[in-house]
Design a protein around this motif. Structure first.
Motif, short mmCIF file in Angstrom:
data_model
loop_
_atom_site.label_atom_id
_atom_site.label_comp_id
_atom_site.label_asym_id
_atom_site.label_seq_id
_atom_site.Cartn_x
_atom_site.Cartn_y
_atom_site.Cartn_z
N PHE A 1 0.79 -1.23 0.00
CA PHE A 1 0.00 0.00 0.00
C PHE A 1 0.82 1.29 0.00
O PHE A 1 0.30 2.35 -0.28
N ALA A 2 2.12 1.22 0.32
CA ALA A 2 2.90 2.46 0.39
C ALA A 2 4.13 2.43 -0.52
O ALA A 2 4.29 3.29 -1.36
N GLY A 3 5.01 1.46 -0.34
CA GLY A 3 6.18 1.35 -1.19
C GLY A 3 7.27 2.36 -0.93
O GLY A 3 8.10 2.62 -1.79
N SER A 4 7.30 2.95 0.25
CA SER A 4 8.35 3.91 0.58
C SER A 4 9.71 3.22 0.62
O SER A 4 9.80 2.04 0.92
N LYS A 5 10.74 3.98 0.34
CA LYS A 5 12.09 3.43 0.33
C LYS A 5 12.77 3.71 1.66
O LYS A 5 12.66 4.81 2.21
N GLN A 6 13.46 2.70 2.20
CA GLN A 6 14.22 2.89 3.42
C GLN A 6 15.69 2.55 3.15
O GLN A 6 15.99 1.53 2.54
N MET A 7 16.57 3.46 3.59
CA MET A 7 18.01 3.23 3.48
C MET A 7 18.48 2.70 4.82
O MET A 7 18.19 3.30 5.86
N LEU A 8 19.17 1.58 4.81
CA LEU A 8 19.62 0.93 6.03
C LEU A 8 21.12 1.14 6.21
O LEU A 8 21.91 0.93 5.28
N TYR A 9 21.49 1.56 7.43
CA TYR A 9 22.88 1.85 7.77
C TYR A 9 23.32 1.04 8.99
O TYR A 9 22.50 0.52 9.73
N PHE A 10 24.65 1.02 9.20
CA PHE A 10 25.25 0.39 10.37
C PHE A 10 26.28 1.35 10.94
O PHE A 10 27.02 2.01 10.20
N VAL A 11 26.35 1.41 12.28
CA VAL A 11 27.37 2.22 12.93
C VAL A 11 27.77 1.55 14.24
O VAL A 11 26.94 0.90 14.88
N GLU A 12 29.04 1.69 14.60
CA GLU A 12 29.53 1.20 15.88
C GLU A 12 29.71 2.41 16.81
O GLU A 12 30.20 3.46 16.36
N VAL A 13 29.31 2.24 18.06
CA VAL A 13 29.47 3.30 19.05
C VAL A 13 30.15 2.76 20.29
O VAL A 13 30.25 1.55 20.49
N ASP A 14 30.62 3.69 21.15
CA ASP A 14 31.12 3.34 22.47
C ASP A 14 30.67 4.45 23.43
O ASP A 14 30.06 5.44 23.01
N GLU A 15 30.98 4.29 24.71
CA GLU A 15 30.49 5.24 25.71
C GLU A 15 31.06 6.65 25.55
O GLU A 15 30.44 7.61 25.98
N HIS A 16 32.22 6.78 24.91
CA HIS A 16 32.79 8.11 24.69
C HIS A 16 31.94 8.93 23.73
O HIS A 16 32.03 10.16 23.72
N MET A 17 31.11 8.27 22.94
CA MET A 17 30.27 8.97 21.96
C MET A 17 28.92 9.37 22.54
O MET A 17 28.16 10.09 21.90
N LYS A 18 28.62 8.94 23.74
CA LYS A 18 27.33 9.22 24.35
C LYS A 18 27.28 10.68 24.82
O LYS A 18 28.11 11.13 25.58
N VAL A 19 26.27 11.42 24.31
CA VAL A 19 26.13 12.84 24.65
C VAL A 19 24.81 13.14 25.37
O VAL A 19 24.63 14.23 25.89
N SER A 20 23.88 12.18 25.36
CA SER A 20 22.60 12.38 26.04
C SER A 20 21.94 11.02 26.26
O SER A 20 22.45 9.99 25.82
N GLU A 21 20.79 11.05 26.90
CA GLU A 21 20.03 9.81 27.11
C GLU A 21 19.17 9.47 25.90
O GLU A 21 18.51 8.44 25.87
N GLY A 22 19.14 10.33 24.88
CA GLY A 22 18.30 10.09 23.71
C GLY A 22 16.83 10.28 24.07
O GLY A 22 16.49 11.10 24.91
N GLY A 23 15.98 9.54 23.40
CA GLY A 23 14.55 9.63 23.68
C GLY A 23 13.76 10.38 22.64
O GLY A 23 12.55 10.46 22.72
N GLY A 24 14.44 10.93 21.65
CA GLY A 24 13.74 11.61 20.57
C GLY A 24 13.48 13.07 20.86
O GLY A 24 13.92 13.62 21.87
N VAL A 25 12.75 13.69 19.95
CA VAL A 25 12.39 15.10 20.05
C VAL A 25 10.89 15.23 19.88
O VAL A 25 10.20 14.29 19.47
N ASP A 26 10.37 16.41 20.17
CA ASP A 26 8.94 16.70 19.98
C ASP A 26 8.04 15.68 20.66
O ASP A 26 7.08 15.19 20.07
N ASP A 27 8.37 15.31 21.90
CA ASP A 27 7.55 14.41 22.70
C ASP A 27 7.38 13.03 22.06
O ASP A 27 6.33 12.41 22.15
N GLU A 28 8.43 12.53 21.40
CA GLU A 28 8.36 11.21 20.77
C GLU A 28 8.21 10.07 21.77
O GLU A 28 7.71 9.02 21.43
N GLN A 29 8.71 10.24 22.99
CA GLN A 29 8.65 9.22 24.03
C GLN A 29 9.27 7.89 23.56
O GLN A 29 8.63 6.85 23.54
#
Length: 191
Positions: free
Chosen positions: A122-150
């Motif tokens: 019914f939609a057929g939207s395209k999604q681009m899939l990525y991969f990334v490696e992180v560690d604790e030095h890259m952590k800048v916040s708790e995340g959680g989204g924006v605009d009340d995404e919860q």
């Protein structure tokens, strides 16, 4: 995450911000046909691997369309976002990683896996899939989204990922399952 839903009802969609419904008419092999289509934004999704924790960083969030089908609505998903900005896809992925999961990564660290079409019936939207490696030095916040995404950020040990794929009691996306399988295939090929 508290998930107390009340007064859920469906009503006609007016003044849509993210999708548009259409009625397609066409001819296929000499026969007139019709189809109902939802035109939606393309998107990016990112499989985030935490090196120190040997775990995937995922998001848990409420999805009203899933709630309509299972009465719970909570899903486990990859970090993701719609393409609705004048940025490259990898730049949008970089923003989503920080907004949703709290890790600041460089664009050069984000690896493209592949792209595919979602909701092809019914939609057929395209999604681009990525991969990334992180560690604790890259952590800048708790995340959680924006605009009340919860959005709840969750850490899933790699050792539990295969069982999640086949756990039908957990609502999840095909992109998440594909990304896990890609990761396991990549690790097997690197040995």
């Amino acid at each position: 995450m508290d998930n107390h839903i009340e007064h859920f009802k469906l009503q006609p969609l007016e003044d849509a911000k993210f999708i548009k419904t259409s009625f397609a008419t066409y001819e296929q092999n000499g026969k007139n046909k019709t189809w109902e289509i939802v035109e939606a934004h393309d998107s990016v999704a990112i499989l985030i691997y935490h090196k120190e924790k040997n775990a995937f960083i995922l998001v848990k969030q409420f999805r009203p369309a899933v709630y309509l089908n299972n009465g719970d609505g909570m899903t486990i998903e990859l970090c993701a976002g719609i393409v609705d900005k004048d940025l490259s896809l990898v730049e949008i992925a970089m923003e989503e990683i920080e907004e949703e999961c709290g890790y600041r990564v460089d664009v050069e660290c984000i690896e493209k896996i592949t792209s595919f079409h979602t909701s092809v019936g019914f939609a057929g939207s395209k999604q681009m899939l990525y991969f990334v490696e992180v560690d604790e030095h890259m952590k800048v916040s708790e995340g959680g989204g924006v605009d009340d995404e919860q959005i709840e950020v969750i850490t899933l040990p790699v050792s539990e990922a295969k069982s999640l794929i086949y756990d039908e009691s957990i609502a999840k996306t095909p992109g998440l399952m594909f990304a896990f399988m890609w990761y396991f295939d990549k690790m097997r090929n690197e040995k």
